[in-house]
Every structure is written in C-alpha cells, then in structure tokens.
Design a protein around this motif. Structure first.
Motif, short mmCIF file in Angstrom:
data_model
loop_
_atom_site.label_atom_id
_atom_site.label_comp_id
_atom_site.label_asym_id
_atom_site.label_seq_id
_atom_site.Cartn_x
_atom_site.Cartn_y
_atom_site.Cartn_z
N GLU A 1 0.82 -1.21 0.00
CA GLU A 1 0.00 0.00 0.00
C GLU A 1 0.85 1.26 0.00
OE1 GLU A 1 0.40 -1.23 4.32
OE2 GLU A 1 0.12 -2.24 2.42
N LEU A 2 2.02 1.21 0.63
CA LEU A 2 2.91 2.37 0.64
C LEU A 2 3.52 2.62 -0.73
CD1 LEU A 2 4.67 1.89 4.10
CD2 LEU A 2 2.84 3.50 3.49
N THR A 3 3.85 1.56 -1.44
CA THR A 3 4.37 1.69 -2.80
C THR A 3 3.32 2.27 -3.73
OG1 THR A 3 5.77 -0.24 -2.39
CG2 THR A 3 5.55 0.47 -4.67
N ILE A 4 2.08 1.83 -3.56
CA ILE A 4 0.98 2.36 -4.37
C ILE A 4 0.82 3.85 -4.10
CG2 ILE A 4 -1.51 2.26 -4.79
CD1 ILE A 4 -1.34 -0.75 -4.03
N LEU A 5 0.89 4.23 -2.83
CA LEU A 5 0.78 5.65 -2.47
C LEU A 5 1.92 6.46 -3.08
CD1 LEU A 5 -0.74 7.83 -0.87
CD2 LEU A 5 0.75 7.28 1.07
N GLU A 6 3.13 5.94 -3.02
CA GLU A 6 4.28 6.63 -3.62
C GLU A 6 4.09 6.80 -5.12
OE1 GLU A 6 7.63 4.24 -2.53
OE2 GLU A 6 7.61 4.93 -0.45
N GLN A 7 3.61 5.76 -5.80
CA GLN A 7 3.36 5.83 -7.25
C GLN A 7 2.29 6.88 -7.54
OE1 GLN A 7 4.40 3.90 -10.04
NE2 GLN A 7 6.11 3.19 -8.80
N LEU A 8 1.23 6.90 -6.74
CA LEU A 8 0.15 7.87 -6.94
C LEU A 8 0.67 9.30 -6.77
CD1 LEU A 8 -2.89 8.49 -7.31
CD2 LEU A 8 -3.11 8.29 -4.84
N ILE A 9 1.47 9.53 -5.75
CA ILE A 9 2.04 10.86 -5.52
C ILE A 9 2.96 11.25 -6.66
CG2 ILE A 9 3.62 12.16 -4.03
CD1 ILE A 9 2.36 10.64 -1.66
N ALA A 10 3.78 10.30 -7.12
CA ALA A 10 4.72 10.60 -8.21
C ALA A 10 3.99 10.92 -9.51
CB ALA A 10 5.66 9.41 -8.42
N LYS A 11 2.93 10.17 -9.83
CA LYS A 11 2.21 10.38 -11.09
C LYS A 11 1.39 11.67 -11.09
CE LYS A 11 3.18 6.41 -13.16
NZ LYS A 11 3.89 6.27 -14.38
N THR A 12 0.81 12.00 -9.95
CA THR A 12 -0.08 13.16 -9.91
C THR A 12 0.62 14.44 -9.47
OG1 THR A 12 -0.74 12.68 -7.64
CG2 THR A 12 -2.10 11.74 -9.41
N GLY A 13 1.80 14.31 -8.89
CA GLY A 13 2.48 15.49 -8.38
C GLY A 13 1.78 16.04 -7.14
N ALA A 14 1.14 15.17 -6.39
CA ALA A 14 0.39 15.57 -5.21
C ALA A 14 1.32 16.10 -4.12
CB ALA A 14 -0.42 14.38 -4.67
N GLU A 15 0.76 16.93 -3.29
CA GLU A 15 1.52 17.50 -2.18
C GLU A 15 1.18 16.73 -0.91
OE1 GLU A 15 1.38 21.58 0.41
OE2 GLU A 15 1.00 21.71 -1.75
N VAL A 16 2.20 16.28 -0.20
CA VAL A 16 2.00 15.55 1.04
C VAL A 16 1.75 16.56 2.15
CG1 VAL A 16 3.03 13.94 2.68
CG2 VAL A 16 3.51 13.70 0.25
#
Length: 164
Positions: free
Chosen positions: A99-114
């Motif tokens: 689940e953490l890898t999926i979250l990292e991929q989602l952040i990387a693809k969307t450019g989301a701000e943590v």
C-alpha cells in the motif's frame, strides 16, 4: 481503482490501500471523485486509473460560469465526473505492490503535495498508538490468565481421574 475482492493473486496491497490509505486521501480531498471496482477473479486486473481531466476547466474567476462542486462521495458510477469514454491519464499496475508503494506511485504520477500532520493531529495519533499498546498488553494479560485457568482445570480433572 479495480482489484479482486480477496487478497489472493497479488491483490493484498490494493485492498490495504483501499481500506487504509484511500479514506485518508478522500478526507483531505472531498471533491475528488473516487470509483472502486472489485471483481471475483484472482487472476483479474489490479489497476489504479488516474483521470486528471475529469473536472471542467477552472471557472472560479467568473462566478457566472462556475461549475457545480463535484460530489463528496461516489455511491455509484453515474455520479462520478469521470466519463466512461475518457482515457485515464495514468494507469498503474498495482498487483503485488504494498500500500505504501501504491501511495508513492500515486504521488509521483499526480504530483500531489504531502500534507504533514498538525500538532493536534500528532497528539491524537500518539494517543491512539498508546491506546493500541495498552490494549495489546491487556489482551496478553487476559490471554495468559485464561490459559492458566484452563491449565489448572485440566490438572484438577486429571487429578480426579476424569481424564480420557
């Protein structure tokens, strides 16, 4: 997001992401429509589709042309702003990912701000963690007491000659 209803076939991370990470994402981003599709086939796809063009163009500068706010939850596919014919901008194969890898991929693809936790949220988090530790210690104490009682009952039964 689409994945199997069970964890078999590499769908464990997708299921954990859906149960643990997605509610947090939705809490911080209530206007983002989210659609979940769960299927019965273990060999079926486990994909995360990201649509970035689902919203109408920004019309916040002109109130006369302001678009309606997207729904805060997506009870069915008809209420989402993602058109059925639109092609996702990003598709991530999340089979056998944590689940953490999926979250990292989602952040990387969307450019989301943590978003970091506020001090109040940090205190609440620490309180919950302390509660979980205390609960586990209490569970272990009760389990040990129960096992001792069962062992004593078994010894008394053997002493009386009731053992089979």
């Amino acid at each position: 997001m689409e994945f199997n209803k069970k964890i078999y076939g590499g769908h464990h991370g997708a299921r954990k992401f859906w149960r643990e990470m997605l509610p947090r994402i939705k809490f911080r981003n209530p206007a983002i429509p989210i659609e979940i599709s769960r299927h019965e086939q273990a060999e079926g796809p486990s994909l995360l589709h990201i649509y970035t063009t689902a919203f109408p163009p920004d019309t916040s500068t002109n109130p006369a042309t302001k678009a309606p706010t997207p729904p805060s939850s997506t009870p069915n596919a008809q209420n989402t702003l993602t058109p059925d014919t639109a092609k996702p901008e990003h598709t991530i194969d999340i089979r056998s990912m944590s689940e953490l890898t999926i979250l990292e991929q989602l952040i990387a693809k969307t450019g989301a701000e943590v978003i970091e936790m506020t001090p109040e949220e940090q205190e609440e988090w620490e309180e919950v963690q302390k509660f979980k530790e205390t609960s586990e210690r209490d569970r272990q104490t009760v389990r040990d007491k129960l096992m001792r009682e069962r062992h004593e009952q078994e010894l008394m039964r053997i002493a009386r000659g009731d053992a089979a």
